[in-house]
Design a protein around this motif. Structure first.
Motif, PDB file in Angstrom:
ATOM      1  N   TYR A 362       0.842  -1.204   0.000  1.00 31.65           N
ATOM      2  CA  TYR A 362       0.000   0.000   0.000  1.00 31.65           C
ATOM      3  C   TYR A 362       0.875   1.252   0.000  1.00 31.65           C
ATOM      4  N   SER A 363       1.899   1.257   0.845  1.00 34.47           N
ATOM      5  CA  SER A 363       2.780   2.411   0.940  1.00 34.47           C
ATOM      6  C   SER A 363       3.517   2.655  -0.366  1.00 34.47           C
ATOM      7  N   TYR A 364       3.977   1.589  -0.984  1.00 33.81           N
ATOM      8  CA  TYR A 364       4.725   1.725  -2.236  1.00 33.81           C
ATOM      9  C   TYR A 364       3.831   2.285  -3.341  1.00 33.81           C
ATOM     10  N   ARG A 365       2.616   1.780  -3.462  1.00 35.15           N
ATOM     11  CA  ARG A 365       1.731   2.195  -4.557  1.00 35.15           C
ATOM     12  C   ARG A 365       1.131   3.576  -4.322  1.00 35.15           C
ATOM     13  N   ASN A 366       1.021   3.984  -3.068  1.00 35.93           N
ATOM     14  CA  ASN A 366       0.455   5.302  -2.746  1.00 35.93           C
ATOM     15  C   ASN A 366       1.523   6.185  -2.094  1.00 35.93           C
ATOM     16  N   TYR A 367       2.707   6.141  -2.672  1.00 35.57           N
ATOM     17  CA  TYR A 367       3.843   6.784  -2.020  1.00 35.57           C
ATOM     18  C   TYR A 367       3.702   8.294  -1.907  1.00 35.57           C
ATOM     19  N   ILE A 368       3.023   8.928  -2.856  1.00 33.36           N
ATOM     20  CA  ILE A 368       2.849  10.383  -2.774  1.00 33.36           C
ATOM     21  C   ILE A 368       1.971  10.745  -1.577  1.00 33.36           C
ATOM     22  N   LEU A 369       0.845  10.048  -1.428  1.00 33.40           N
ATOM     23  CA  LEU A 369      -0.054  10.296  -0.302  1.00 33.40           C
ATOM     24  C   LEU A 369       0.638   9.990   1.027  1.00 33.40           C
ATOM     25  N   VAL A 370       1.305   8.845   1.103  1.00 32.43           N
ATOM     26  CA  VAL A 370       1.969   8.448   2.347  1.00 32.43           C
ATOM     27  C   VAL A 370       3.055   9.452   2.730  1.00 32.43           C
ATOM     28  N   ASN A 371       3.855   9.866   1.766  1.00 33.74           N
ATOM     29  CA  ASN A 371       4.909  10.843   2.056  1.00 33.74           C
ATOM     30  C   ASN A 371       4.335  12.186   2.479  1.00 33.74           C
ATOM     31  N   ALA A 372       3.247  12.591   1.828  1.00 32.84           N
ATOM     32  CA  ALA A 372       2.618  13.868   2.185  1.00 32.84           C
ATOM     33  C   ALA A 372       2.098  13.838   3.619  1.00 32.84           C
ATOM     34  N   VAL A 373       1.388  12.758   3.965  1.00 34.25           N
ATOM     35  CA  VAL A 373       0.857  12.636   5.328  1.00 34.25           C
ATOM     36  C   VAL A 373       2.001  12.567   6.342  1.00 34.25           C
ATOM     37  N   ALA A 374       3.036  11.788   6.018  1.00 33.22           N
ATOM     38  CA  ALA A 374       4.170  11.632   6.936  1.00 33.22           C
ATOM     39  C   ALA A 374       4.907  12.952   7.149  1.00 33.22           C
ATOM     40  N   ILE A 375       5.057  13.730   6.084  1.00 32.98           N
ATOM     41  CA  ILE A 375       5.746  15.024   6.207  1.00 32.98           C
ATOM     42  C   ILE A 375       4.939  15.982   7.078  1.00 32.98           C
ATOM     43  N   VAL A 376       3.610  15.977   6.891  1.00 39.48           N
ATOM     44  CA  VAL A 376       2.745  16.808   7.737  1.00 39.48           C
ATOM     45  C   VAL A 376       2.887  16.397   9.204  1.00 39.48           C
TER      46      VAL A 376
END
Length: 720
Positions: A362-376
């Protein structure tokens, strides 16, 4: 060669562990201060000049009128016995005052003097006019860790002999608090650490499906931890409020590698049906990740040696030693015992591998969303963490119903202060001592609500003046220098003894003590503000130094936080360098950095949100968080490098990596975190905070490695 090393480390660990029963706990001031700093040198000069700044206050609770001859005789008997204690320099109390100054007068006159004279108020007699106090001034205590424990036991023994239906007592003072903190930390550790180990053992059996493998891991981890504490004993280093958490810290950091070895051994044993080959192949695959994880974390902890505080240096040095012992145990002793013939290897099914792979996918395929949430979340954690507060009140480490807490509350509300600031006043040679100025600043400091009493030589001068005139209204400093000089040379023996204790070098070096009701950072700030105002308005020929136990404790608390933050920054840089060295992959190293910084930030953010203040019991959590994150990160990245050598597809390699490495990561995190729930039942709050925040750090580190790291790896490695 491996066989020789196995026996060598096993014998070494057993030999070192034999020293564990000789370990002691010492939370005395000497553990926390560096005598080479300016504050440390000032304090040492103060001790050399005026003697020890430590004292004990005995509050007397009387069920009857305390101004009766039989009650005063009981109090005097106690004072005489207390003075015979080896480390007691002088005793001042109502019994001695009565014997020295009022024995030839009526008890009624003594009572009137005690109740009416401001000299005794908030010092020997409380606001309620019933609570009496005995002050024990101590000699400079020996450097041995048990010194404060010994004097506390001696004082408590004498007080126990005096307790009856008429008299009860409350006992406070820095040595008393120190001794009870030692007892509380030792008692809580002895009760709860075995419970924690048992929980870990049974939960590990459930997770790895093998009682022998679980026993091997705990036995070897116990040996490495015991060897570390034994090493401290050999180097005559006592445990303290920081290092008392080291066994749990080492268990958390070392067990990760052990669980990875056990899981991989079980997998390969099941597939190869050959125990010898399975253990050999498992160690071939995992030796470098284990070495990388341990060495990286070890170097990070060694960065603590930059601290000026001895306790922090000790934490860094001995935790690093424990990590190396744990590494040796995992590389040589764990494989040896796992290969035992009676070890029944389970029909291994990694039921935790599936959720690990799903998280990675899930993290690999949705890496933009995951990175955005993690950065926030990263920015939010960084922002919230900046609101941390420092708490210097070690009394709060004990539960509200603890006798020392109850006694401290009684003394501060009914009698006097619990702790002392000391002002060391130096007057230039051939200058007249500014007695009236000192009286003015003393009474000014008493206006601070946190100050119970300011005590200095002007109090003795006023008392002598009222005695000389036999008029309580003359409780004031004589106007002329000649009258003051005459009063000094004609002092009564008891008052002269006290005068010589606080005035040195012909009254050119003077000690003024500020007795404070409570110990917390905001209270001390208000008092320091008042003192700074005094320093700014002092006569030009007067120099003022602030020193004493409380000043040093506050400074030590601040230094502890500062050095932890400083060393955290240094260790983060070192860990990044070590990651680059072991991973040998620039994109992978860059992806690993934010993943390892978020867990400690999250732990501090949770502390702020829960209102938990940073103190000696909580500051170590950052080290745990980054250590856990680094261990898991290296195992994932090393495994990914191996898989990428066979597969050119990053997504498939990521899933395959988490299939192998994800299960032991989740297992070790759950094993330790559930074991640490036992610490939440401790009566010693640093252990409660340590247990709870460690659990938070474990799960944040796990989520970062399972969820954010795959997204970061895709972000940095997809072009490659």
């Amino acid at each position: 060669m491996n066989r020789i090393l196995r026996y060598f480390f096993l014998v070494l660990f057993i030999a070192l562990t034999a020293f564990v029963p000789f370990s002691v706990i010492d939370n005395s001031l000497e553990v926390w201060i560096d005598h080479n700093t300016q504050e440390g040198k000032k304090w040492q000069e103060f001790i050399n000049e005026f003697g020890s700044s430590e004292f004990i206050v005995v509050g007397i609770k009387s069920a009857v009128d305390p101004f009766q001859k039989d009650i005063l005789d009981q109090i005097l008997s106690l004072e005489d016995r207390l003075e015979k204690i080896q480390q007691v320099e002088a005793v001042v109390g109502p019994g001695r005052i009565y014997r020295e100054l009022f024995l030839d007068k009526s008890i009624a006159s003594f009572q009137k003097e005690m109740l009416d004279s401001p000299f005794y108020q908030n010092l020997i007699i409380g606001k309620d006019k019933k609570t009496l106090g005995i002050f024990l001034y101590l000699k400079k205590l020996p450097a041995r860790p048990t010194a404060r424990k010994e004097i506390t036991q001696a004082v408590e023994k004498e007080i126990a002999l005096s307790k009856n239906s008429q008299l009860d007592f409350a006992v406070v003072g820095p040595p008393i608090l120190n001794a009870h903190l030692d007892r509380a930390s030792q008692s809580s550790s002895q009760k709860l650490v075995p419970v924690c180990i048992l929980i870990v053992f049974f939960w590990m059996i459930f997770m790895v499906r093998s009682w022998w493998s679980s026993l091997v891991v705990l036995f070897t981890m116990g040996l490495s931890i015991g060897a570390t504490i034994g090493l401290m004993v050999i180097f005559r280093t006592p445990l303290n409020m920081l290092t008392i958490a080291m066994p749990g810290l080492l268990l958390v950091l070392n067990i990760t590698n052990a669980v990875h070895i056990v899981h991989r051994f079980h997998e390969l044993s099941h597939s190869l049906q050959d125990r010898e080959k399975a253990i050999a192949l498992a160690m071939k695959e995992l030796s470098m990740p284990c070495i990388g994880a341990s060495i990286t974390t070890c170097v990070g902890f060694l960065s603590l040696i930059v601290s000026s505080m001895p306790a922090v240096k000790q934490l860094g040095i001995f935790t690093a030693s424990g990590l190396l012992f744990g590494l040796a145990a995992n590389l040589y002793i764990v494989p040896w015992f796992l290969n035992a013939r009676w070890n029944s290897v389970p029909n291994h099914t990694s039921f935790l591998a599936m959720p690990a792979m799903k998280f990675a996918l899930y993290s690999y395929r949705n890496y933009i969303l995951v990175n955005a949430v993690a950065i926030v979340l990263f920015i939010l954690a960084l922002f919230v963490s900046s609101f941390y507060q420092i708490e210097a009140n070690t009394l709060k480490f004990l539960p509200e119903d603890h006798p020392v807490v109850q006694d401290s509350q009684f003394i501060s509300e009914n009698l006097t202060g619990l702790y002392s600031f000391d002002l060391e006043i130096h007057i230039a040679k051939e200058k007249e001592t500014p007695w009236h100025w000192m009286e003015k600043i003393s009474r000014g400091l008493e206006k601070n609500p946190a100050v119970a009493r300011v005590y200095g030589p002007t109090d003795l001068l006023k008392k002598m003046n009222s005695i000389a005139s036999d008029d309580p209204k003359d409780y004031q400093i004589p106007e002329s220098k000649e009258a003051i000089d005459l009063m000094i040379v004609s002092m009564e023996k008891m008052i002269l003894q006290e005068w010589n204790r606080i005035c040195k070098d012909k009254e050119s070096r003077i000690r003024i003590s500020i007795l404070v009701k409570a110990m917390s950072s905001h209270i001390y700030k208000s008092i320091f503000d008042d003192i700074n105002t005094i320093i700014a308005s002092r006569p030009p020929f007067v120099e003022i130094n602030t020193t004493g136990i409380i000043t040093l404790l506050i400074q030590s608390e601040k230094d502890l936080i500062y050095t932890q933050m400083e060393s955290f920054g240094i260790s983060a840089i070192i860990i990044c360098i070590m990651l680059a060295f072991f991973l040998k992959n620039k994109p992978m190293t860059l992806a690993s950095i934010p993943d390892n910084i978020l867990p400690p930030l999250a732990a501090f953010a949770v502390m702020v949100l829960l209102g938990i203040k940073v103190n000696t019991g909580t500051v170590i959590v950052a080290s745990i968080a980054i250590g856990l994150a680094v261990d898991n990160t290296i195992h994932i990245c090393q495994r990914l490098n191996c898989v990428l050598a066979e597969k050119n597809n990053l997504e498939e390699a990521m899933v395959e990596t988490l299939k192998i490495a994800g299960s032991p990561m989740i297992a070790s995190s759950f094993i330790v975190s559930i074991g640490f729930t036992a610490l939440l039942l401790a009566d010693f709050s640093p252990l409660v905070y340590f247990g709870g925040l460690t659990i938070v750090a474990i799960f944040v580190a796990l989520l970062c490695d399972l969820v954010w790291l795959p997204a970061l790896l895709r972000l940095f490695m997809q072009k490659k």
